[in-house]
Design a protein around this motif. Structure first.
Motif, mmCIF file in Angstrom:
data_model
loop_
_atom_site.group_PDB
_atom_site.id
_atom_site.type_symbol
_atom_site.label_atom_id
_atom_site.label_comp_id
_atom_site.label_asym_id
_atom_site.label_seq_id
_atom_site.Cartn_x
_atom_site.Cartn_y
_atom_site.Cartn_z
ATOM 1 N N LYS A 1 -6.210 0.109 -11.532
ATOM 2 C CA LYS A 1 -4.918 -0.375 -11.026
ATOM 3 C C LYS A 1 -4.212 0.696 -10.199
ATOM 4 C CE LYS A 1 -0.945 -2.812 -11.099
ATOM 5 N NZ LYS A 1 -0.183 -2.348 -9.935
ATOM 6 N N GLU A 2 -4.233 1.919 -10.718
ATOM 7 C CA GLU A 2 -3.580 3.006 -9.982
ATOM 8 C C GLU A 2 -4.237 3.231 -8.633
ATOM 9 O OE1 GLU A 2 -1.790 6.120 -13.246
ATOM 10 O OE2 GLU A 2 -3.951 5.950 -13.115
ATOM 11 N N ALA B 1 -5.808 1.010 -6.834
ATOM 12 C CA ALA B 1 -5.394 -0.082 -5.951
ATOM 13 C C ALA B 1 -3.994 0.191 -5.404
ATOM 14 C CB ALA B 1 -5.428 -1.399 -6.708
ATOM 15 N N ASP B 2 -3.100 0.615 -6.285
ATOM 16 C CA ASP B 2 -1.735 0.928 -5.860
ATOM 17 C C ASP B 2 -1.735 2.009 -4.782
ATOM 18 O OD1 ASP B 2 -0.846 -0.905 -7.646
ATOM 19 O OD2 ASP B 2 0.055 0.518 -9.049
ATOM 20 N N LEU B 3 -2.533 3.046 -5.006
ATOM 21 C CA LEU B 3 -2.590 4.132 -4.038
ATOM 22 C C LEU B 3 -3.048 3.628 -2.672
ATOM 23 C CD1 LEU B 3 -4.178 6.985 -6.184
ATOM 24 C CD2 LEU B 3 -1.869 6.912 -5.260
ATOM 25 N N ILE C 1 -2.834 0.584 -1.446
ATOM 26 C CA ILE C 1 -1.829 -0.283 -0.812
ATOM 27 C C ILE C 1 -0.737 0.572 -0.176
ATOM 28 C CG2 ILE C 1 0.024 -1.912 -1.335
ATOM 29 C CD1 ILE C 1 -1.954 -3.121 -3.427
ATOM 30 N N LEU C 2 -0.327 1.584 -0.912
ATOM 31 C CA LEU C 2 0.658 2.500 -0.348
ATOM 32 C C LEU C 2 0.096 3.196 0.884
ATOM 33 C CD1 LEU C 2 3.299 4.017 -0.417
ATOM 34 C CD2 LEU C 2 2.338 5.545 -2.140
ATOM 35 N N ALA D 1 0.187 1.203 4.096
ATOM 36 C CA ALA D 1 1.498 1.190 4.756
ATOM 37 C C ALA D 1 1.748 2.498 5.496
ATOM 38 C CB ALA D 1 2.594 0.946 3.724
#
Lengths: 215, 215
Positions: B73-74, B76-78, B80-81, B84
């Motif tokens: 999960k982390e 994936a978050d990284l 996505i950030l 951007a």
DNA sequence: GTCAACATTATTGTCGACAAAATGAAAAAG
DNA sequence: CTTTTTCATTTTGTCGACAATAATGTTGAC
């Protein structure tokens, strides 16, 4: 329960920076802080090193620690970055907000604005303003993004100190937050993002001229 | 010339984490590092505290320091950030790139890809891959953005360790980088951004399945 | 053999001390 | 008077030590 001096000192120093009790540029003496805590300098230094990496404190060899001073260019950079991150947060939050009580929290928060506007309490208003943005970052359900935004907000807080004319823009901020939330709730992503972008850029235009030109 | 043990230790430990000599989850003993440097533990601890704040090292009270382990999960978050931020970098760089020798540097870098692809040297290829992204962040002329991206790249590097199948995608990466640069040079912002977005998301799709599910 | 209670060892958090470096004050030179 | 040099004081970086805590190992009851 233990003491964990480092962590306490970290919070203490960060707190004083964020509420302008330590102003940009001033020296932070590890020895003094150690005296305040009644401890040795070692744990204080560890805390200060953490704050350096967080970007709130500056360090120069053999010269100690000082509160970070931001140049106008740096502030502009921060705001541009912030715009991108806040917009991403709005995007993600809009997608996922019904999976929890997120809308409720935000609406509750919004409902507290009028009373605080009434009271003219600038500090308090800035607090809930920040809280609004923080909640959106939180409900984006992306911890990396949330962390990055919290870090940015810390830095921007230091700068906001110069910004005392904000009383006039309370009403404005309130309306903009309301509108953003409305579009988040109604899943109107693009409009919500567009409004958030404007909201941040407007804030930047307000703050930039107030930041002293050079360090 | 000074020694500044803290800073040396910081680089040393970070280096070993980034080149997988310290693997995720393993304990980093301040005492051992101190022995390696022939110094006391104090400056090592300061370095470790910096790394904690950078997100590469984890710390638990009375239990010491360990290399950060990222959950899927982390990761994936990284990503996505990162998407951007890289897109913002492309946007900014496209606007401002002619004011310098930015295009040159990027084209020079691109021209070194074939030889390295030929050599099949994964580590080296990942290096120039990272360098491509770093240069774009640099020429965005936004230090906050550049810093945030460097931080992200560090974390993602840890994860990339699992990713050894990348040899096959060298050619792919090369072509995508070429195309992105082409559109940057020709000021075709939206297309450059679109391609960068795809580039990052594709990378994420490659990496995610390889990350162990749980911490 | 398993497991709990205890003893031993290793690790971690913090301390007080001190040498090296910077700062500031006073003296000497121009 | 300025500027430079010298010297005393303060601050900073690092050290080695030690108490508190956790990890490990041992023993003995069941």
């Amino acid at each position: 329960m233990k003491k964990k001096i480092t962590s306490n000192a970290f919070d203490y120093i960060k707190g004083r920076i964020l509420n302008f009790s330590f102003l940009p540029g001033v020296k932070i003496s590890d020895e003094e802080i150690a005296k305040i805590f009644g401890t040795s300098r070692s744990p204080i230094r560890e805390a200060l090193n953490r704050l350096v990496e967080q970007g709130l404190v500056e360090y120069r060899t053999n010269r100690g620690f000082t509160v970070k001073v931001f140049t106008r260019k740096e502030v502009a950079d921060l705001y541009i970055l912030r715009e991108a991150l806040e917009c991403l947060a709005v995007r993600l939050t809009t997608q996922s907000i019904d999976d929890g009580h997120g809308v409720e929290s935000l609406e509750n928060l919004l409902s507290t604005y009028p009373a605080i506007m009434e009271s003219q309490d600038i500090a308090r208003f800035n607090e809930i303003d920040e809280r609004f943005h923080d909640l959106i970052a939180l409900y984006s359900n992306n911890s990396a993004l949330h962390g990055a935004l919290q870090n940015l907000h810390g830095k921007i807080r230091i700068i906001r100190r110069y910004d005392h004319l904000r009383i006039g823009s309370f009403q404005n901020t309130y309306e903009e937050h309301q509108l953003i939330l409305k579009h988040i709730v109604s899943k109107n992503v693009e409009e919500a993002v567009r409004l958030m972008s404007l909201h941040i850029l407007k804030s930047m235009k307000l703050v930039l001229p107030i930041v002293p030109e050079q360090s």
